[in-house]
Design a protein around this motif. Structure first.
Motif, PDB file in Angstrom:
ATOM      1  N   ALA A 151       0.679  -1.329  -0.140  1.00  0.00           N
ATOM      2  CA  ALA A 151       0.269   0.015  -0.037  1.00  0.00           C
ATOM      3  C   ALA A 151       0.790   1.064  -0.172  1.00  0.00           C
ATOM      4  N   ALA A 152       2.132   1.013   0.671  1.00  0.00           N
ATOM      5  CA  ALA A 152       2.873   2.422   0.827  1.00  0.00           C
ATOM      6  C   ALA A 152       3.789   2.246  -0.810  1.00  0.00           C
ATOM      7  N   TRP A 153       3.980   2.093  -1.119  1.00  0.00           N
ATOM      8  CA  TRP A 153       5.037   1.470  -2.481  1.00  0.00           C
ATOM      9  C   TRP A 153       3.475   2.275  -3.241  1.00  0.00           C
ATOM     10  N   PHE A 154       3.026   1.441  -3.708  1.00  0.00           N
ATOM     11  CA  PHE A 154       1.757   2.089  -4.332  1.00  0.00           C
ATOM     12  C   PHE A 154       1.267   3.240  -4.443  1.00  0.00           C
ATOM     13  N   ASP A 155       1.051   3.823  -3.250  1.00  0.00           N
ATOM     14  CA  ASP A 155       0.808   5.569  -3.509  1.00  0.00           C
ATOM     15  C   ASP A 155       1.736   6.316  -3.582  1.00  0.00           C
ATOM     16  N   PHE A 156       3.492   5.885  -3.108  1.00  0.00           N
ATOM     17  CA  PHE A 156       4.744   6.410  -3.423  1.00  0.00           C
ATOM     18  C   PHE A 156       4.667   6.678  -4.742  1.00  0.00           C
ATOM     19  N   PHE A 157       5.116   5.502  -5.505  1.00  0.00           N
ATOM     20  CA  PHE A 157       5.921   5.037  -7.064  1.00  0.00           C
ATOM     21  C   PHE A 157       4.243   5.715  -8.246  1.00  0.00           C
ATOM     22  N   LEU A 158       3.604   5.008  -7.687  1.00  0.00           N
ATOM     23  CA  LEU A 158       2.055   4.403  -8.722  1.00  0.00           C
ATOM     24  C   LEU A 158       0.984   5.191  -9.342  1.00  0.00           C
ATOM     25  N   THR A 159       0.769   6.280  -7.651  1.00  0.00           N
ATOM     26  CA  THR A 159      -0.280   7.650  -7.809  1.00  0.00           C
ATOM     27  C   THR A 159       0.747   8.844  -7.928  1.00  0.00           C
ATOM     28  N   THR A 160      -0.372   9.845  -8.812  1.00  0.00           N
ATOM     29  CA  THR A 160       0.507  11.261  -8.349  1.00  0.00           C
ATOM     30  C   THR A 160       0.028  11.523  -6.905  1.00  0.00           C
ATOM     31  N   PRO A 161       0.836  12.794  -7.108  1.00  0.00           N
ATOM     32  CA  PRO A 161       2.134  13.506  -7.143  1.00  0.00           C
ATOM     33  C   PRO A 161       3.031  12.186  -6.704  1.00  0.00           C
ATOM     34  N   TYR A 162       3.680  11.296  -7.927  1.00  0.00           N
ATOM     35  CA  TYR A 162       4.994  10.548  -7.927  1.00  0.00           C
ATOM     36  C   TYR A 162       6.068  10.512  -6.411  1.00  0.00           C
ATOM     37  N   GLN A 163       6.739  10.054  -6.313  1.00  0.00           N
ATOM     38  CA  GLN A 163       7.695  10.111  -5.660  1.00  0.00           C
ATOM     39  C   GLN A 163       7.127  10.887  -3.811  1.00  0.00           C
ATOM     40  N   SER A 164       5.874  10.652  -3.816  1.00  0.00           N
ATOM     41  CA  SER A 164       5.180  11.367  -2.468  1.00  0.00           C
ATOM     42  C   SER A 164       3.990  10.402  -1.584  1.00  0.00           C
ATOM     43  N   PHE A 165       4.119  10.620  -0.377  1.00  0.00           N
ATOM     44  CA  PHE A 165       3.124   9.688   0.009  1.00  0.00           C
ATOM     45  C   PHE A 165       1.671  10.747   0.320  1.00  0.00           C
TER      46      PHE A 165
END
Length: 251
Positions: free
Chosen positions: A65-79
């Motif tokens: 769930a955390a890496w889906f948020d961080f890498f795959l949803t906008t804004p990227y590289q952000s939680f």
């Protein structure tokens, strides 16, 4: 006590496998729907839970769930998530990952229990067949000694005939372990140091004892395994008792 290598590997996979998968999916985040990306991460969570345990599966669900948020949803590289649909997908990924991982771990546990029960039953039946067919109680003792090493995952095991000497820790017929007359907390403290005796008794008569040496730092066997060990020792005692009745006391 040390964590078993399999569990350690599963915990590491629970943290790293979703991260690695999310990185692999980064090039697809604009061409594949976020729902499908989340489903791929669920597959990873299930694989970790099936390989490891419930804790590893839950850890994998949180990591996914955390890496889906961080890498795959906008804004990227952000939680931070801006799109409501992505928020819902992320929450569902976490919930589904947790539920499915627990189911996978439960199925693996039940499968392991079934295999273990069948193995224990075969040990007892095999020893019983030997006791009925063999003309030497020593053969039964040696068979039991080998079975104890396997069922309790011992470093070594030997059999002592004759009188009792000393007061080593003792594995009782009910599966408990006593040290100086007190029940030892095996689950919390692990095996006590030194050799552990398992007495061979038949019809109230002492025939000898198995002196068992556990592997240092090993996880104690389950209560079921300890009860099987006690039953095996009783079979050896019965074979020795039959010999002593027919041939007189052992010198």
């Amino acid at each position: 006590m040390r964590m078993p290598l399999r569990d350690t590997s599963a915990v590491a996979a629970g943290v790293l496998a979703p991260l690695a998968t999310a990185l692999v999916l980064v090039p697809l985040r604009t061409s594949v729907t976020h729902t499908n990306l989340a489903l791929l991460l669920v597959v990873v969570v299930v694989a970790v839970a099936a390989f490891g345990n419930r804790f590893a599966g839950a850890l994998a669900a949180l990591s996914a769930a955390a890496w889906f948020d961080f890498f795959l949803t906008t804004p990227y590289q952000s939680f931070h998530i801006q799109d409501r649909a992505d928020i819902e997908t992320g929450v569902l990924l976490l919930l589904v990952g947790l539920i499915v991982s627990q189911l996978a771990a439960y199925g693996r546990t039940m499968r392991r229990v079934a295999v273990t029960d069948a193995t224990h039953l075969e040990r007892l039946h095999g020893t019983t067949r030997l006791a009925r067919s063999s003309t030497s109680s020593d053969d039964v003792v040696q068979r039991v000694r080998q079975e104890l090493v396997e069922v309790l995952e011992l470093r070594g095991c030997r059999f002592e005939y004759g009188t009792l000497v000393g007061r080593p820790p003792r594995l009782e017929p009910d599966g408990s372990v006593k040290v100086d007359g007190w029940v030892w907390d095996l689950e919390r403290q692990g095996w006590p140091e030194g050799e552990i005796e398992l007495r061979a008794l038949a019809h109230g008569r002492y025939q000898g004892r198995f002196m068992m040496t556990p592997e240092p730092g090993s996880v104690p066997p389950s209560l079921e395994a300890r009860l099987v060990a006690a039953d095996l020792a009783a079979q050896a005692a019965a074979a020795l008792d039959d010999d002593s009745v027919s041939a007189g006391p052992r010198p």
